[in-house]
Design an enzyme around this catalytic site. Structure first.
Site, PDB file in Angstrom:
ATOM      1  N   ASP A   1     -10.906   2.923   4.522  1.00  0.00           N
ATOM      2  CA  ASP A   1     -11.176   1.562   4.337  1.00  0.00           C
ATOM      3  C   ASP A   1     -12.651   1.189   4.265  1.00  0.00           C
ATOM      4  O   ASP A   1     -13.128   0.181   3.878  1.00  0.00           O
ATOM      5  CB  ASP A   1     -10.574   0.590   5.700  1.00  0.00           C
ATOM      6  CG  ASP A   1      -9.518  -0.253   5.102  1.00  0.00           C
ATOM      7  OD1 ASP A   1      -9.280  -0.468   4.271  1.00  0.00           O
ATOM      8  OD2 ASP A   1      -8.818  -0.728   6.187  1.00  0.00           O
TER       9      ASP A   1
ATOM     10  N   GLN B   1      -4.569  -1.314   9.639  1.00  0.00           N
ATOM     11  CA  GLN B   1      -4.635  -2.545   9.070  1.00  0.00           C
ATOM     12  C   GLN B   1      -5.167  -3.640   9.935  1.00  0.00           C
ATOM     13  O   GLN B   1      -4.802  -3.966  11.205  1.00  0.00           O
ATOM     14  CB  GLN B   1      -3.005  -3.168   8.940  1.00  0.00           C
ATOM     15  CG  GLN B   1      -2.882  -4.224   8.033  1.00  0.00           C
ATOM     16  CD  GLN B   1      -3.373  -4.296   6.811  1.00  0.00           C
ATOM     17  OE1 GLN B   1      -3.247  -3.661   5.947  1.00  0.00           O
ATOM     18  NE2 GLN B   1      -3.937  -5.397   6.446  1.00  0.00           N
TER      19      GLN B   1
ATOM     20  N   LYS C   1       0.972  -1.315   0.155  1.00  0.00           N
ATOM     21  CA  LYS C   1      -0.041   0.143   0.107  1.00  0.00           C
ATOM     22  C   LYS C   1       0.896   1.125  -0.050  1.00  0.00           C
ATOM     23  O   LYS C   1       0.649   2.216  -0.706  1.00  0.00           O
ATOM     24  CB  LYS C   1      -0.878  -0.047   1.172  1.00  0.00           C
ATOM     25  CG  LYS C   1      -1.966  -1.205   1.116  1.00  0.00           C
ATOM     26  CD  LYS C   1      -2.652  -1.277   2.493  1.00  0.00           C
ATOM     27  CE  LYS C   1      -3.495  -2.344   2.253  1.00  0.00           C
ATOM     28  NZ  LYS C   1      -4.534  -2.534   3.545  1.00  0.00           N
TER      29      LYS C   1
END
Length: 305
Positions: free
Chosen positions: A111, A88, A44
């Site tokens: 997200d 994460q 990422k």
């Protein structure tokens, strides 16, 4: 396709900066030493840099407290230079993932896991959508896979992947956040394998996003006894169906003895029947990263909020 989207994002970032705006900035919180999580985060960060998005990595040990993580998200929420925040997953067992996800400001939740973004998605409103679901939708849209009035099976009902994919596909195409107007069947860990097969054989589109729990509970005999983590086999798919594989499974290659990545679909067999199929690796994964970057740019431009 992911490379094309990244080029589009890069042009968007350059245009945004050319207007005198601050460069988009993504803050990533990574807890613990899970090798897979570290690999995902590196990918990422590398992808963000390639499109001109600044990023920072905040590393915390696996015994970090929930309170400390919430303090970090609070600080990032208030920092005007931070466009997007990503925690994460998975997190350690002592940390409640839902609490942490809801601790991120909805307008910085790249997200798409905050309860407000999930709610807006379910109500067909514009939102920062979960990146994997958005990736599947973008693949369908860009490849011209027909969903209007079609039968779709989503194998998996996770709140971060299966559920939002199903929401995108079954909702009204004329609403603020257009949907796919498909007839969607959601299978899950308690769906008997014989029932799953009945549904997938009728499906025009099969989306495999099952995960380990689904495989263990739903396909205990035929899958686990042979040690194969794939869920969708060629006899379960009709000729000409489109198949999108979201699965991530690590298995030992019987020839080399090395660990390799496969999906939830028996790729080599199913591709002979499918009109379209995504590989693992190289299919949904890179697209998910691309959609995360798109969300970061949307957050920076405050298009949704």
């Amino acid at each position: 396709m992911a490379k094309q989207i990244q080029k589009e994002i890069q042009r968007g970032v350059e245009s945004w900066i050319a207007l005198g705006n601050r460069r988009p900035h993504l803050s990533i919180i990574l807890v613990g030493d899970n090798p897979a999580s570290h690999t995902y985060v590196r990918n990422k960060i590398r992808a963000a840099s390639a499109v001109g998005i600044c990023s920072e990595l905040i590393l915390k040990p696996k015994d970090v407290s929930q309170e400390e993580l919430l303090d970090i998200t609070d600080q990032l929420n208030m920092d005007p230079k931070v466009s997007g925040i990503l925690v994460q997953l998975p997190l350690p067992d002592h940390v409640d993932e839902r609490t942490i996800c809801n601790g991120i400001a909805p307008e910085k939740d790249v997200d798409g896991f905050h309860i407000i973004n999930v709610g807006r998605l379910c109500l067909d409103r514009e939102s920062l959508m979960p990146a994997t679901a958005s990736a599947v939708w973008e693949i369908i849209r860009r490849t011209g896979i027909e969903t209007f009035g079609k039968n779709v099976v989503v194998a998996g009902r996770s709140k971060n992947v299966g559920m939002p994919i199903a929401m995108l596909l079954h909702t009204d195409g004329t609403h603020e956040r257009p949907g796919g107007d498909a007839t969607v069947t959601i299978a899950h860990r308690y769906t008997p394998r014989e029932q799953l097969k009945i549904h997938t054989q009728l499906a025009d589109v099969v989306i495999a996003a099952a995960g380990t729990k689904f495989v263990i509970s739903c396909v205990h005999n035929s899958i686990l006894s042979s040690g194969i983590p794939k869920l969708i086999t060629s006899d379960m798919v009709k000729e000409g169906a489109a198949v999108i594989d979201v699965g991530i499974n690590y298995i030992q290659d019987p020839v080399t003895g090395k660990t390799k990545l496969v999906g939830d679909v028996d790729f080599e067999a199913v591709k002979k029947k499918a009109s379209f199929i995504t590989p693992v690796p190289g299919g949904v994964g890179p697209m998910t990263v691309a959609m995360l970057l798109k969300n970061t740019l949307l957050a920076a431009k405050k298009i949704v909020y």
